[in-house]
Design a protein around this motif. Structure first.
Motif, PDB file in Angstrom:
ATOM      1  N   ASN A 110       0.776  -1.188   0.186  1.00 40.96           N
ATOM      2  CA  ASN A 110      -0.174  -0.049   0.173  1.00 40.96           C
ATOM      3  C   ASN A 110       0.717   1.875  -0.171  1.00 40.96           C
ATOM      4  OD1 ASN A 110      -2.923   1.388   0.319  1.00 40.96           O
ATOM      5  ND2 ASN A 110      -2.281   1.764   2.541  1.00 40.96           N
ATOM      6  N   THR A 111       1.558   1.239   0.763  1.00 36.59           N
ATOM      7  CA  THR A 111       2.330   2.666   0.727  1.00 36.59           C
ATOM      8  C   THR A 111       3.513   2.728  -0.472  1.00 36.59           C
ATOM      9  OG1 THR A 111       3.237   2.157   3.580  1.00 36.59           O
ATOM     10  CG2 THR A 111       5.197   3.361   2.266  1.00 36.59           C
ATOM     11  N   ILE A 112       4.205   1.774  -1.244  1.00 40.79           N
ATOM     12  CA  ILE A 112       4.950   1.913  -2.145  1.00 40.79           C
ATOM     13  C   ILE A 112       4.081   2.456  -3.639  1.00 40.79           C
ATOM     14  CG2 ILE A 112       6.932   0.087  -1.724  1.00 40.79           C
ATOM     15  CD1 ILE A 112       6.584  -1.433  -3.662  1.00 40.79           C
ATOM     16  N   LEU A 113       3.151   1.109  -3.409  1.00 43.51           N
ATOM     17  CA  LEU A 113       2.661   1.685  -4.202  1.00 43.51           C
ATOM     18  C   LEU A 113       1.533   2.753  -4.449  1.00 43.51           C
ATOM     19  CD1 LEU A 113       0.508  -1.563  -5.324  1.00 43.51           C
ATOM     20  CD2 LEU A 113       2.299  -0.753  -6.222  1.00 43.51           C
ATOM     21  N   ASN A 114       1.453   3.518  -3.139  1.00 45.17           N
ATOM     22  CA  ASN A 114       0.193   4.862  -3.053  1.00 45.17           C
ATOM     23  C   ASN A 114       1.674   6.054  -2.807  1.00 45.17           C
ATOM     24  OD1 ASN A 114      -1.996   2.843  -3.633  1.00 45.17           O
ATOM     25  ND2 ASN A 114      -2.593   3.959  -0.709  1.00 45.17           N
ATOM     26  N   ASN A 115       2.489   5.494  -3.671  1.00 49.87           N
ATOM     27  CA  ASN A 115       3.833   6.967  -3.396  1.00 49.87           C
ATOM     28  C   ASN A 115       3.749   7.731  -4.915  1.00 49.87           C
ATOM     29  OD1 ASN A 115       4.573   7.919  -0.650  1.00 49.87           O
ATOM     30  ND2 ASN A 115       4.029   6.214  -0.552  1.00 49.87           N
ATOM     31  N   ASN A 116       3.297   7.281  -5.624  1.00 46.29           N
ATOM     32  CA  ASN A 116       3.141   7.083  -7.311  1.00 46.29           C
ATOM     33  C   ASN A 116       4.588   7.760  -7.372  1.00 46.29           C
ATOM     34  OD1 ASN A 116      -0.048   8.455  -7.448  1.00 46.29           O
ATOM     35  ND2 ASN A 116       1.128  10.703  -5.880  1.00 46.29           N
ATOM     36  N   GLY A 117       5.607   6.052  -7.637  1.00 44.65           N
ATOM     37  CA  GLY A 117       7.054   6.162  -7.505  1.00 44.65           C
ATOM     38  C   GLY A 117       8.041   7.304  -7.190  1.00 44.65           C
ATOM     39  N   LYS A 118       7.660   7.615  -6.086  1.00 44.14           N
ATOM     40  CA  LYS A 118       8.702   7.997  -4.653  1.00 44.14           C
ATOM     41  C   LYS A 118       8.927   6.995  -4.023  1.00 44.14           C
ATOM     42  CE  LYS A 118       6.684   9.809  -0.809  1.00 44.14           C
ATOM     43  NZ  LYS A 118       7.670   9.134   0.093  1.00 44.14           N
ATOM     44  N   ILE A 119      10.509   7.514  -3.724  1.00 46.22           N
ATOM     45  CA  ILE A 119      11.342   6.396  -3.011  1.00 46.22           C
ATOM     46  C   ILE A 119      10.855   6.457  -1.768  1.00 46.22           C
ATOM     47  CG2 ILE A 119      13.006   5.529  -2.719  1.00 46.22           C
ATOM     48  CD1 ILE A 119      14.560   7.433  -5.408  1.00 46.22           C
ATOM     49  N   CYS A 120      10.978   5.640  -1.148  1.00 46.18           N
ATOM     50  CA  CYS A 120      10.352   5.417   0.513  1.00 46.18           C
ATOM     51  C   CYS A 120      11.367   5.050   0.104  1.00 46.18           C
ATOM     52  CB  CYS A 120       8.674   4.523   0.674  1.00 46.18           C
ATOM     53  SG  CYS A 120       7.515   4.555  -0.105  1.00 46.18           S
ATOM     54  N   THR A 121      12.014   5.891   1.910  1.00 40.86           N
ATOM     55  CA  THR A 121      13.348   5.241   2.998  1.00 40.86           C
ATOM     56  C   THR A 121      12.364   4.293   3.494  1.00 40.86           C
ATOM     57  OG1 THR A 121      12.620   7.076   4.513  1.00 40.86           O
ATOM     58  CG2 THR A 121      13.770   7.843   2.519  1.00 40.86           C
ATOM     59  N   VAL A 122      14.012   3.618   3.972  1.00 36.34           N
ATOM     60  CA  VAL A 122      13.842   2.198   5.050  1.00 36.34           C
ATOM     61  C   VAL A 122      13.796   2.965   6.365  1.00 36.34           C
ATOM     62  CG1 VAL A 122      14.886   0.460   5.972  1.00 36.34           C
ATOM     63  CG2 VAL A 122      16.221   1.534   3.698  1.00 36.34           C
ATOM     64  N   ASP A 123      13.299   3.783   7.026  1.00 37.94           N
ATOM     65  CA  ASP A 123      12.887   4.724   7.840  1.00 37.94           C
ATOM     66  C   ASP A 123      11.515   4.556   8.114  1.00 37.94           C
ATOM     67  OD1 ASP A 123      15.538   6.581   8.901  1.00 37.94           O
ATOM     68  OD2 ASP A 123      15.423   4.111   9.162  1.00 37.94           O
ATOM     69  N   GLU A 124      10.884   4.953   6.724  1.00 40.84           N
ATOM     70  CA  GLU A 124       9.717   5.530   6.859  1.00 40.84           C
ATOM     71  C   GLU A 124       8.845   4.341   6.392  1.00 40.84           C
ATOM     72  OE1 GLU A 124       9.170   7.869   3.107  1.00 40.84           O
ATOM     73  OE2 GLU A 124       6.772   7.377   3.023  1.00 40.84           O
ATOM     74  N   LEU A 125       9.502   3.091   5.931  1.00 36.56           N
ATOM     75  CA  LEU A 125       8.678   1.811   5.810  1.00 36.56           C
ATOM     76  C   LEU A 125       8.461   1.093   6.977  1.00 36.56           C
ATOM     77  CD1 LEU A 125      10.265   1.342   2.098  1.00 36.56           C
ATOM     78  CD2 LEU A 125       7.630   0.710   2.288  1.00 36.56           C
ATOM     79  N   ILE A 126      10.125   1.120   7.625  1.00 30.76           N
ATOM     80  CA  ILE A 126       9.555   0.330   9.038  1.00 30.76           C
ATOM     81  C   ILE A 126       8.750   0.782  10.590  1.00 30.76           C
ATOM     82  CG2 ILE A 126      10.984   0.375  10.848  1.00 30.76           C
ATOM     83  CD1 ILE A 126      13.488  -0.257   9.201  1.00 30.76           C
ATOM     84  N   ASN A 127       8.655   2.287   9.673  1.00 25.58           N
ATOM     85  CA  ASN A 127       7.938   2.902  10.633  1.00 25.58           C
ATOM     86  C   ASN A 127       6.308   2.779  10.371  1.00 25.58           C
ATOM     87  OD1 ASN A 127       9.241   3.960  12.613  1.00 25.58           O
ATOM     88  ND2 ASN A 127       9.846   5.911  11.362  1.00 25.58           N
ATOM     89  N   ILE A 128       5.718   2.472   9.228  1.00 23.35           N
ATOM     90  CA  ILE A 128       4.748   2.472   8.291  1.00 23.35           C
ATOM     91  C   ILE A 128       4.544   0.905   9.349  1.00 23.35           C
ATOM     92  CG2 ILE A 128       2.905   2.137   6.284  1.00 23.35           C
ATOM     93  CD1 ILE A 128       4.343   4.889   5.561  1.00 23.35           C
ATOM     94  N   ILE A 129       5.324  -0.340   8.788  1.00 19.30           N
ATOM     95  CA  ILE A 129       5.402  -1.609   8.619  1.00 19.30           C
ATOM     96  C   ILE A 129       4.747  -2.013   9.778  1.00 19.30           C
ATOM     97  CG2 ILE A 129       5.271  -3.738   7.925  1.00 19.30           C
ATOM     98  CD1 ILE A 129       6.989  -2.032   5.704  1.00 19.30           C
ATOM     99  N   TRP A 130       5.798  -1.498  10.681  1.00 20.67           N
ATOM    100  CA  TRP A 130       5.623  -1.589  12.126  1.00 20.67           C
ATOM    101  C   TRP A 130       5.353  -1.208  13.594  1.00 20.67           C
ATOM    102  CZ3 TRP A 130       9.395  -3.582   8.932  1.00 20.67           C
ATOM    103  CH2 TRP A 130       9.494  -4.819   8.092  1.00 20.67           C
ATOM    104  N   TYR A 131       4.360  -0.061  12.749  1.00 22.71           N
ATOM    105  CA  TYR A 131       4.253   0.423  13.818  1.00 22.71           C
ATOM    106  C   TYR A 131       3.556   0.057  15.387  1.00 22.71           C
ATOM    107  CZ  TYR A 131      -0.894   1.218  12.459  1.00 22.71           C
ATOM    108  OH  TYR A 131      -2.109   0.926  12.657  1.00 22.71           O
ATOM    109  N   GLU A 132       2.448  -1.037  14.929  1.00 24.51           N
ATOM    110  CA  GLU A 132       1.953  -1.021  15.932  1.00 24.51           C
ATOM    111  C   GLU A 132       2.738  -2.202  17.451  1.00 24.51           C
ATOM    112  OE1 GLU A 132      -2.594  -1.619  14.918  1.00 24.51           O
ATOM    113  OE2 GLU A 132      -1.469  -3.458  14.009  1.00 24.51           O
ATOM    114  N   GLU A 133       4.373  -2.774  16.917  1.00 18.88           N
ATOM    115  CA  GLU A 133       4.546  -3.905  17.419  1.00 18.88           C
ATOM    116  C   GLU A 133       5.664  -3.233  18.021  1.00 18.88           C
ATOM    117  OE1 GLU A 133       5.854  -7.146  14.366  1.00 18.88           O
ATOM    118  OE2 GLU A 133       4.359  -6.521  13.259  1.00 18.88           O
ATOM    119  N   PHE A 134       5.319  -2.853  19.437  1.00 23.17           N
ATOM    120  CA  PHE A 134       5.780  -2.274  20.506  1.00 23.17           C
ATOM    121  C   PHE A 134       6.978  -3.402  21.548  1.00 23.17           C
ATOM    122  CE2 PHE A 134       3.587   1.268  20.298  1.00 23.17           C
ATOM    123  CZ  PHE A 134       1.972   0.951  19.994  1.00 23.17           C
TER     124      PHE A 134
END
Length: 244
Positions: free
Chosen positions: A182-206
């Motif tokens: 969802n993150t990489i496809l909804n960003n219209n080709g924008k590069i998603c950083t590693v930190d950005e992806l990690i924060n979005i994917i695992w934000y619930e896993e404290f």
């Protein structure tokens, strides 16, 4: 009629053809397959309604056009069209009827059927009408909303349902894989950083301290599961995707 244009208009159009007579179903479906690359057949109204609902569930879309007989067992044409219009009031429908079945036509006129053809079918007249209708469908599809992202000829992403669909079948993704896609496809080709992806994917896993190794493992599994997704690593920057 320009057959080259007809092929252009029909190449992405999905047809549901409903007919209970075995011989006519075979004959007419062969004609339709010469025009449309994607034709689904149904043997009666109930079969058609089931396939209509399954197609919507699997693809997030509706058939572009339904061509149906009018007098059938297990749900006739009137019942079928009435049920389908309750699901999708904008559905385009063509009805095929014998000359002695005109008592069925008035209810269908009231429901808003696009066109009727009487059997035996005048194929020249039928092709002329199909040409005009497919022209309308083709240009309407060019301007429809962007809730469906076509990744390649067989793979799409349904933004509303958050589903990857390959050849009409939804791919089974984990919660974290869905978040990544969802993150990489909804960003219209924008590069998603590693930190950005990690924060979005695992934000619930404290209780987890995710790092790039977790992300690489997820991407490795996803690439094996969906090779057509074409996840691209931009060295030192992050990840994006390519539409093929």
């Amino acid at each position: 009629m320009d057959y080259g244009l007809l092929k252009k208009y029909t190449r992405d159009i999905n047809i549901l053809f409903v007919e209970d007579d075995i011989d006519f179903r075979k004959e007419f479906s062969e004609l339709l397959q010469d025009i449309f690359p994607k034709v689904t057949t149904a043997v009666d109204g109930l079969d058609a309604l089931k396939k209509y609902e399954e197609y919507n569930k699997n693809t997030g879309k509706y058939y572009d056009l339904i061509i149906s007989d009018i007098k059938m067992p297990n749900f006739d044409g009137v019942q079928l069209v009435d049920s389908i219009y309750k699901i999708n009031e904008k559905q385009l429908v063509i009805i095929l009827s014998a000359r002695n079945e005109f008592e069925y036509l008035l209810p269908l006129v009231n429901l808003g059927i696009h066109q009727f053809f009487t059997k035996p079918i005048d194929y020249n007249y039928f092709l002329e009408d199909i040409f005009k209708l497919c022209n309308q469908i083709y240009h309407a599809n060019l301007n429809k909303d962007d809730t469906i992202l076509k990744i390649n000829e067989s793979l799409i992403w349904d933004k509303n349902k958050k589903k990857l669909i390959q050849d009409g079948e939804a791919i089974d993704l984990t919660k974290n894989e869905i978040r990544f896609v969802n993150t990489i496809l909804n960003n219209n080709g924008k590069i998603c950083t590693v930190d950005e992806l990690i924060n979005i994917i695992w934000y619930e896993e404290f209780d987890l301290n995710p790092d790039i190794s977790h992300l690489k493992s997820l991407i490795y599994r996803l690439r094996k599961k969906v090779p057509g997704l074409h996840i691209k690593n931009i060295y030192g920057m992050g990840y994006t995707h390519e539409i093929k």
